[in-house]
Design an enzyme around this catalytic site. Sequence first.
Site, PDB file in Angstrom:
ATOM      1  N   VAL B  16       0.836  -1.204   0.000  1.00 42.13           N
ATOM      2  CA  VAL B  16       0.000   0.000   0.000  1.00 42.13           C
ATOM      3  C   VAL B  16       0.870   1.253   0.000  1.00 42.13           C
ATOM      4  CG1 VAL B  16      -1.777   1.299   1.240  1.00 42.13           C
ATOM      5  CG2 VAL B  16      -1.934  -1.193   1.103  1.00 42.13           C
ATOM      6  N   LYS B 106      -6.973  -1.508  10.022  1.00 37.36           N
ATOM      7  CA  LYS B 106      -8.277  -1.892  10.590  1.00 37.36           C
ATOM      8  C   LYS B 106      -8.142  -2.605  11.933  1.00 37.36           C
ATOM      9  CE  LYS B 106      -7.275  -4.574   6.941  1.00 37.36           C
ATOM     10  NZ  LYS B 106      -7.117  -4.239   5.567  1.00 37.36           N
ATOM     11  N   GLY B 135     -11.255  -0.804   1.163  1.00 29.60           N
ATOM     12  CA  GLY B 135     -10.346  -0.176   0.198  1.00 29.60           C
ATOM     13  C   GLY B 135     -10.919   0.933  -0.659  1.00 29.60           C
ATOM     14  N   ILE B 137     -13.752   1.531  -1.942  1.00 23.60           N
ATOM     15  CA  ILE B 137     -15.174   1.911  -1.839  1.00 23.60           C
ATOM     16  C   ILE B 137     -15.313   3.000  -0.779  1.00 23.60           C
ATOM     17  CG2 ILE B 137     -17.509   1.080  -1.399  1.00 23.60           C
ATOM     18  CD1 ILE B 137     -16.436  -1.790  -1.774  1.00 23.60           C
ATOM     19  N   GLY B 188      -1.747 -14.347  -5.866  1.00 24.64           N
ATOM     20  CA  GLY B 188      -1.389 -13.156  -5.094  1.00 24.64           C
ATOM     21  C   GLY B 188      -2.549 -12.561  -4.328  1.00 24.64           C
ATOM     22  N   GLU B 191      -2.326 -14.415   1.478  1.00 19.76           N
ATOM     23  CA  GLU B 191      -0.985 -14.421   2.070  1.00 19.76           C
ATOM     24  C   GLU B 191      -0.508 -15.859   2.228  1.00 19.76           C
ATOM     25  OE1 GLU B 191       0.485 -11.548   3.196  1.00 19.76           O
ATOM     26  OE2 GLU B 191      -1.199 -10.160   3.010  1.00 19.76           O
ATOM     27  N   ASP B 202     -10.151 -10.574   9.848  1.00 18.03           N
ATOM     28  CA  ASP B 202     -10.011  -9.315   9.104  1.00 18.03           C
ATOM     29  C   ASP B 202     -11.377  -8.681   8.834  1.00 18.03           C
ATOM     30  OD1 ASP B 202      -8.399  -7.485   7.140  1.00 18.03           O
ATOM     31  OD2 ASP B 202     -10.020  -8.301   5.934  1.00 18.03           O
ATOM     32  N   LYS B 206     -13.246  -5.006  10.249  1.00 17.46           N
ATOM     33  CA  LYS B 206     -13.917  -4.008   9.415  1.00 17.46           C
ATOM     34  C   LYS B 206     -15.364  -3.784   9.860  1.00 17.46           C
ATOM     35  CE  LYS B 206     -10.960  -5.268   5.521  1.00 17.46           C
ATOM     36  NZ  LYS B 206     -10.873  -6.207   4.391  1.00 17.46           N
ATOM     37  N   GLY B 303      -5.850  -4.435  -2.108  1.00 15.28           N
ATOM     38  CA  GLY B 303      -4.903  -4.223  -3.201  1.00 15.28           C
ATOM     39  C   GLY B 303      -4.298  -2.837  -3.096  1.00 15.28           C
TER      40      GLY B 303
END
Lengths: 442, 442
Positions: B16, B106, B135, B137, B188, B191, B202, B206, B303
């Site tokens: 990032v 996050k 991301g 949005i 990709g 992870e 995760d 969020k 991404g």
Amino acid sequence: MLKKQINIAIVGLGTVGKAVLRLIMAQQSNILNRSGIDITIKHLCVRTSPQNMDASIQPLLRDSYEEVLKDPNLDCIVELVGGIDTAFHIIKTAIEQGKHVVTANKALLALRGEELFSLARKNNVCIGFEASCAGGIPIVRSLIDGLLANSIRGIFAILNGTCNYILTQMATQRSSYKHALLRAQKDGVAESDPSLDTSGMDAAHKIAILSSLAFGLKVDFSSIFIKGLENIELVDIQNGEKLGYVLKLVSAAYEVDTGITLWVRPVFLTQTHALSWVHDTFNAISVYGDINGHTLYYGRGAGGNPTASAVVSDIISIAIGTLSAFFQHTRNWQDLNTRIDQIHVRKTAHRFYLRLSVFDTPGVLTRITYILSKQDISIASVLQKEKSEHSFTRSTNIIITTHHTKEESLVQAIKEIDQEDFIQRKTISLAILDEFPEFPPH
Amino acid sequence: MLKKQINIAIVGLGTVGKAVLRLIMAQQSNILNRSGIDITIKHLCVRTSPQNMDASIQPLLRDSYEEVLKDPNLDCIVELVGGIDTAFHIIKTAIEQGKHVVTANKALLALRGEELFSLARKNNVCIGFEASCAGGIPIVRSLIDGLLANSIRGIFAILNGTCNYILTQMATQRSSYKHALLRAQKDGVAESDPSLDTSGMDAAHKIAILSSLAFGLKVDFSSIFIKGLENIELVDIQNGEKLGYVLKLVSAAYEVDTGITLWVRPVFLTQTHALSWVHDTFNAISVYGDINGHTLYYGRGAGGNPTASAVVSDIISIAIGTLSAFFQHTRNWQDLNTRIDQIHVRKTAHRFYLRLSVFDTPGVLTRITYILSKQDISIASVLQKEKSEHSFTRSTNIIITTHHTKEESLVQAIKEIDQEDFIQRKTISLAILDEFPEFPPH
């Protein structure tokens, strides 16, 4: 949390005006709790006194907006009368008196937004217009704020709930355009004179506003290609379905070789297209940014409450001060990127669906394919059904889909085909829209 | 248009961080043209010097963020190191030095956001965290701005692109969870240690952040019900398909009788559900407001570029001044609505899909239905396929769907069923999620 008061006047008490009034009266303390903003309605301007209104609002009723605009304690007017001339005059006067403006008037902004925005900037006030495009969907904010890091490459949207409802009815109920329209009117989704919606004009107003935000484009409204629903026949929706397509009235503004093309028209979408699942009165806007790619915003684009939701969020943002800051900072009519040309849809390419009504005589298909090939139009599929042996007529339909072809070539070919003796009635053509490439090929 | 400069430091140059750097370097003049904001990168803090970097950035590299934060000309730091402790210290120090903060972290905000937000308010700076949820949005902005006129009733979202990619792979390629995960890693999208994503953790970070914005709720993170993908089997996805369902990892936060329930879990969606068409690495968030009804926001949730798009829009908004204004005005961790209880998912009701692996002996179905009925669970459908005559085993699967039932009753019933001798392996249960009612019944 900071607390602040904003004094507003609502001008016009139609469906949206009443919903705004109701929302503020019911949610005043919730909004204060949520945002620190205390919205106080000081004036309600109406031409004729509304019936069945709460007694508490009687003292707020005014019949002259000129008087109201002189109130030095008034911060913001909410223009909800609609139309062009009166609304323009109300907003202009308000701006000159140093009042902020919130409006849902897409026709006015599409046609005369430039003058009003420039005047507002000069007078150091702002115009909130979230409600003008897609009602309850915060698309204006997304374009002027959330997507600021992006150059926008394309917008594809369903922006008229009435048309989307009619098309959903036709597809699901197998009804004619006429019956679907009657049903929409009965359900309160279409006006008694529905032409502003069904002609595509309302959607064109909205895509003009969104384009000016997205591309910094001074839109020449008269050069937007606009085609409505009036001539849509059920048989084409059904043929499309068999080919895997859904018919939608799509509004589009996107980069082509040398500029931006803007259009509103019924198009076939592939069933995996992001707009193909948007039904009934819902709206949706796909935006393609060069950095974040494809985002889509979906919700109710019209109706009292969703539109009131947008109006009130503008009032709150004006009180917080954020809308003025965006208004001073982000480009739209103020910063016209004159290098961008509007490219006529005829110069762009699509795939197409054609329905030819022909008298079934030998050599018809040969002649049609010959004319198409002369214009360099490549055929993707042909469907000509066998006629029933008991059929009394010699007429039949031929359904052709093409590969990508420049629309002016297609128009020329159809013109030639329609002059042939075997053609029974004018050929129907509908563009087929593929999903816009999320990122351009490297 | 107003022009303004903002001096930033980027801390951390992973995927990032590099994307943010690239975006600002490439788009500096476009952003200036679009928003009047001139973003100047003054420092790049990295632990180890990056390879293959543009020579022009060499003079910007720093190895100590403490030194950087003392720069009186620095306006804003962009924290992109991730993790909890170091990131917390960086942000805390920056706030105390009077710097604004932009972060994509996050986990940190879900677990320790409250302290940081309160500290930021005391120090009159703001924290931009659009990049922390979904991301590219602009969902944080929609909640703190565009939907301000609404009380939010529910959020249902696909917030983890890795999980959505794995489920899309399983459904379309007919692959096992293990193979789909390998494919995701190869592409990709996952992870090498994928557990933060596949465990649902995760997504839980969020939904915790979004809930605090939407409901003004102080989220007790440990009481969020979190179930990941690890035990999902292809056979259940296939069975679901036959019944008309799509399996998705959904994060939800919505009103139930006496509070808000929060959960992350794989659920079956009906094929008309607004989240059912969201595939691959895309994210989407459905929000249900009391005034504007259902809106949905779709795009790339992770991404480098999409996240950078969110980071840079936060930097621009900080420079414009709007983010600080929202930060001072809109509730989140600062204004904890302690009256809202978090209701455990077990106390809520769903429809359910059950797969029972049984030894096919007489009376099995009688016994199962008896145990379900004891818990007041009403059966909607039963499917038990005839075994092939050549089958060597006596085992078979029984697929049951239930009507709405409180989950604790179902858990109790399954516990009892799984003790029966005819049960071959633990019973699989998956909730079936209907579309949330857009407006509550009157």
